[in-house]
Design a protein around this motif. Structure first.
Motif, PDB file in Angstrom:
ATOM      1  N   VAL A   1      40.560  33.014  35.619  1.00 21.31           N
ATOM      2  CA  VAL A   1      40.456  34.151  35.793  1.00 21.31           C
ATOM      3  C   VAL A   1      39.592  34.511  36.998  1.00 21.31           C
ATOM      4  CG1 VAL A   1      38.202  35.586  35.793  1.00 21.31           C
ATOM      5  CG2 VAL A   1      38.831  35.314  34.284  1.00 21.31           C
TER       6      VAL A   1
ATOM      7  N   PHE B   1      35.314  38.471  39.066  1.00 25.54           N
ATOM      8  CA  PHE B   1      36.504  38.961  37.898  1.00 25.54           C
ATOM      9  C   PHE B   1      35.364  38.370  36.844  1.00 25.54           C
ATOM     10  CE2 PHE B   1      38.760  40.994  40.356  1.00 25.54           C
ATOM     11  CZ  PHE B   1      39.212  42.361  39.484  1.00 25.54           C
TER      12      PHE B   1
ATOM     13  N   TYR C   1      32.883  40.726  34.580  1.00 25.74           N
ATOM     14  CA  TYR C   1      34.219  42.282  34.361  1.00 25.74           C
ATOM     15  C   TYR C   1      34.169  42.253  32.449  1.00 25.74           C
ATOM     16  CZ  TYR C   1      37.907  45.727  34.165  1.00 25.74           C
ATOM     17  OH  TYR C   1      39.185  45.931  33.549  1.00 25.74           O
TER      18      TYR C   1
ATOM     19  N   ASN D   1      37.923  45.044  26.988  1.00 25.30           N
ATOM     20  CA  ASN D   1      39.060  45.151  27.504  1.00 25.30           C
ATOM     21  C   ASN D   1      39.965  45.194  25.943  1.00 25.30           C
ATOM     22  OD1 ASN D   1      38.396  42.376  25.984  1.00 25.30           O
ATOM     23  ND2 ASN D   1      39.731  41.372  27.384  1.00 25.30           N
TER      24      ASN D   1
ATOM     25  N   SER E   1      35.854  43.983  41.692  1.00 24.50           N
ATOM     26  CA  SER E   1      35.731  43.525  40.223  1.00 24.50           C
ATOM     27  C   SER E   1      34.426  44.830  39.073  1.00 24.50           C
ATOM     28  CB  SER E   1      34.836  42.649  39.165  1.00 24.50           C
ATOM     29  OG  SER E   1      34.460  42.413  38.252  1.00 24.50           O
TER      30      SER E   1
ATOM     31  N   LYS F   1      35.663  47.840  36.786  1.00 26.46           N
ATOM     32  CA  LYS F   1      34.774  47.702  35.677  1.00 26.46           C
ATOM     33  C   LYS F   1      33.991  49.302  35.314  1.00 26.46           C
ATOM     34  CE  LYS F   1      31.899  45.486  32.723  1.00 26.46           C
ATOM     35  NZ  LYS F   1      31.029  44.131  32.181  1.00 26.46           N
TER      36      LYS F   1
ATOM     37  N   ALA G   1      42.234  45.193  33.389  1.00 22.75           N
ATOM     38  CA  ALA G   1      41.703  43.618  33.782  1.00 22.75           C
ATOM     39  C   ALA G   1      42.315  43.594  32.247  1.00 22.75           C
ATOM     40  CB  ALA G   1      41.194  43.141  34.867  1.00 22.75           C
TER      41      ALA G   1
ATOM     42  N   TRP H   1      46.069  36.762  34.801  1.00 27.10           N
ATOM     43  CA  TRP H   1      45.949  36.946  35.748  1.00 27.10           C
ATOM     44  C   TRP H   1      46.200  37.725  37.003  1.00 27.10           C
ATOM     45  CZ3 TRP H   1      48.166  36.645  40.577  1.00 27.10           C
ATOM     46  CH2 TRP H   1      49.547  36.137  41.123  1.00 27.10           C
TER      47      TRP H   1
ATOM     48  N   SER I   1      47.057  40.467  36.199  1.00 24.78           N
ATOM     49  CA  SER I   1      46.427  41.728  35.491  1.00 24.78           C
ATOM     50  C   SER I   1      45.601  41.911  36.352  1.00 24.78           C
ATOM     51  CB  SER I   1      46.726  41.805  34.576  1.00 24.78           C
ATOM     52  OG  SER I   1      45.033  41.324  33.460  1.00 24.78           O
ATOM     53  N   GLN I   2      44.445  41.049  36.697  1.00 26.78           N
ATOM     54  CA  GLN I   2      43.018  41.173  37.763  1.00 26.78           C
ATOM     55  C   GLN I   2      44.030  41.685  39.321  1.00 26.78           C
ATOM     56  OE1 GLN I   2      41.226  37.462  37.042  1.00 26.78           O
ATOM     57  NE2 GLN I   2      42.419  37.546  34.506  1.00 26.78           N
TER      58      GLN I   2
ATOM     59  N   THR J   1      44.823  44.876  39.837  1.00 29.03           N
ATOM     60  CA  THR J   1      43.401  45.426  40.188  1.00 29.03           C
ATOM     61  C   THR J   1      43.113  46.023  41.058  1.00 29.03           C
ATOM     62  OG1 THR J   1      43.172  45.349  37.607  1.00 29.03           O
ATOM     63  CG2 THR J   1      40.941  46.008  39.123  1.00 29.03           C
TER      64      THR J   1
END
Length: 522
Positions: free
Chosen positions: A63, A67, A70, A76, A168, A172, A194, A199, A201-202, A205
């Motif tokens: 992560v 995050f 998050y 999710n 983050s 959220k 995310a 990772w 995808s984060q 973001t």
């Protein structure tokens, strides 16, 4: 994985339950049983595996710092299909299973006997050349190795941690506050959700939030009474440095998992580009030097063998690193060097347009062309060895007829004919002509303006690259990652739903094979 009629195909040959510890010896036993069942032992050219006991388990906590909160709640729900897998194994996979061709002799032939021996010597020389380049059988999953590099880098993000925590929280908020989501929608903007197991995808973001005009973003946050989340100038500088360092790594993580185009050809050009990009960014950044050094160190420790093949001094950066042998040596495989040549998008451009010195560029280009030539000689030899005996007999009879006719023709006398008659020039055999054709084919291909990745794969009646097409069909089907296997487990997860808990392993195995191979023509 194979290329059939110019199209990339993937087939699931086995989905076998394993009992007991998933040791390397057990996995090797099941692998050999599968390939022997289908009779493809001598057709498999590379085996792509993870380099850890379990890829999902290894990265369940990958992560981006900041995050963590998050993912505190179960918000999710929109995870991608591949992230729903919960399959695991508890053993280790041996990294020592390598393949070295043992079907050729290393004894050189004399070049003074006949043309046939000369050609045999050329073939043996090609074999030895490939052996000298450390060609192996097992190669690591490229995406897995990249994730390890990113994982090492993310341990050095203390300087940018507070800014990442803001990002983050903003992300959220966009998924929990209807008012915030509506205001973003009015601006035709959105922040992607995310995923804890991805990772990149984060990272996406972070990129998406930086793309929002920060003045308008801060006004919305203040209006919604979240002024503590406003991004200041320092935040923006550090976040942009963070994105700049990881952007190429995120891009290659996605690109290398494509299904309908070559992926093995992306490895070497990507690593070369990432290496020089990180070196360049190191001189431009102010707040994320530790992150940059960690990424370079991890890149060298795992891909140093590949960079050495490109004549890069891996100690030139002055950054300390520890060689990871399970990756370092495997990335020396010449398949990473010559497969970009077979990809029309790269050819030799990834070398000639790089930051390598001109002298190194010239040597590497010649090295790659030699690798292609050696592979082409061997594949042509394999095809010729399969010629029917009666056809070879007919060719031999034709040669004898031509020779007898040539001796019966009255030759015209000429000046210095006695000198020319004393010089015995051996006639070129068909194999020698093929070798000349290979070099000409390579030259024509390099001068071809068509930069389509599939130029050698798509077979057409007007395809002028017969030998290179054989090589491309053989090697470009190698996947750079094990993403296709992860997709199989995703399909299995769809089948083995909670309300089908009484399904037997045998039924699950059969349904998975049917589901994943449903496009096979009857």
């Amino acid at each position: 994985h194979a290329i059939v009629n110019g199209c990339f195909k993937s087939y699931v040959l086995g989905f076998v339950p394993l009992w007991g510890s998933h040791s390397g010896s057990l996995l090797l036993q099941k692998y050999e049983e599968t390939i022997n069942t289908f009779g493809i032992k001598h057709k498999v050219i590379r085996l792509v595996t993870d380099s850890s006991a379990n890829n999902i388990h290894a990265f369940k906590d990958l992560v981006i710092p900041g995050f963590e909160h998050y993912f505190d709640k179960n918000d999710n729900d929109n995870m991608s299909d591949e992230d729903s897998d919960a399959n695991s194994n508890d053993g280790t996979v041996s990294d020592e299973y390598e393949y070295l061709p043992n079907f050729c002799s290393t004894t050189p032939y004399s070049t003074t006997d006949t043309d046939a021996l000369t050609q045999e010597f050329l073939i043996q020389d090609s074999f030895r050349s490939l052996l000298d380049h450390n060609e192996v059988f097992r190669i690591p999953c490229f995406a897995h190795t990249i994730q390890l590099v990113v994982s090492d880098g993310l341990k050095e993000t203390k300087s940018v941690l507070s800014s990442l925590e803001k990002v983050s929280a903003i992300a959220k908020l966009s998924h929990t506050s209807t008012k915030f989501a509506e205001k973003l929608d009015a601006m035709n903007l959105s922040i992607p959700r995310a995923v804890i197991t991805r990772w990149n995808s984060q990272f996406l973001t972070v990129e998406r939030i930086l793309a929002i005009p920060y003045i308008e973003l801060n006004e919305i946050l203040i209006e919604l009474k979240h002024a503590n989340l406003c991004l200041n100038t320092r935040d923006l500088v550090m976040l942009n440095e963070f994105v700049a360092l990881l952007s190429l790594l995120a891009e290659v993580t996605i690109t290398s998992q494509r299904e309908n185009a070559p992926s093995i050809s992306l490895v070497a050009p990507s690593i070369l580009a990432i290496y020089f990009d990180l070196k360049n960014e190191k001189s431009n950044i102010q707040h994320t030097t530790a992150l940059c050094d960690a990424l370079i160190s991890s890149l060298l420790s795992r891909f140093g063998g590949l960079l050495e093949q490109l004549e890069i001094d891996i100690h030139e950066t002055g950054i300390e690193f520890e060689i990871k042998k399970q990756f370092y040596d495997l990335y020396r495989d010449p398949v990473f060097l010559f497969t970009p040549f077979l990809d029309g998008m790269f050819k030799l451009n990834w070398i000639t347009q790089s930051y390598l010195p001109d002298s190194v560029k010239e040597r590497i280009c010649e090295k790659i062309k030699k690798l292609i030539f050696d592979q082409a000689v061997i594949i042509e030899r394999a095809n010729q060895s399969s010629v029917p005996d009666d056809l070879e007999l007919i060719q031999e009879q034709l040669v004898q007829i031509v020779q007898s006719l040539s001796t019966s023709v009255l030759k015209r006398k000429g000046l210095f004919s006695n000198i020319r008659n004393d010089q015995k020039y051996p006639k070129k055999t068909k194999l020698n002509d093929s070798n000349i054709y290979i070099k000409e084919e390579i030259s024509r291909y390099l001068n071809d303006i068509n930069n389509d990745s599939m130029v050698l794969v798509r077979t057409t009646s007007s395809n002028p690259y017969t030998t290179l097409t054989k090589l491309a069909t053989k090697y470009l089907c190698i996947p750079a990652t094990t993403a296709a296997v992860e997709r199989v487990f995703s399909q299995s997860g769809f089948l083995f739903r909670p309300h089908r808990a009484r399904m037997t392993r045998k039924t699950l195995q059969q349904l998975t094979l049917l589901k994943c191979n449903c496009d096979i023509e009857s």
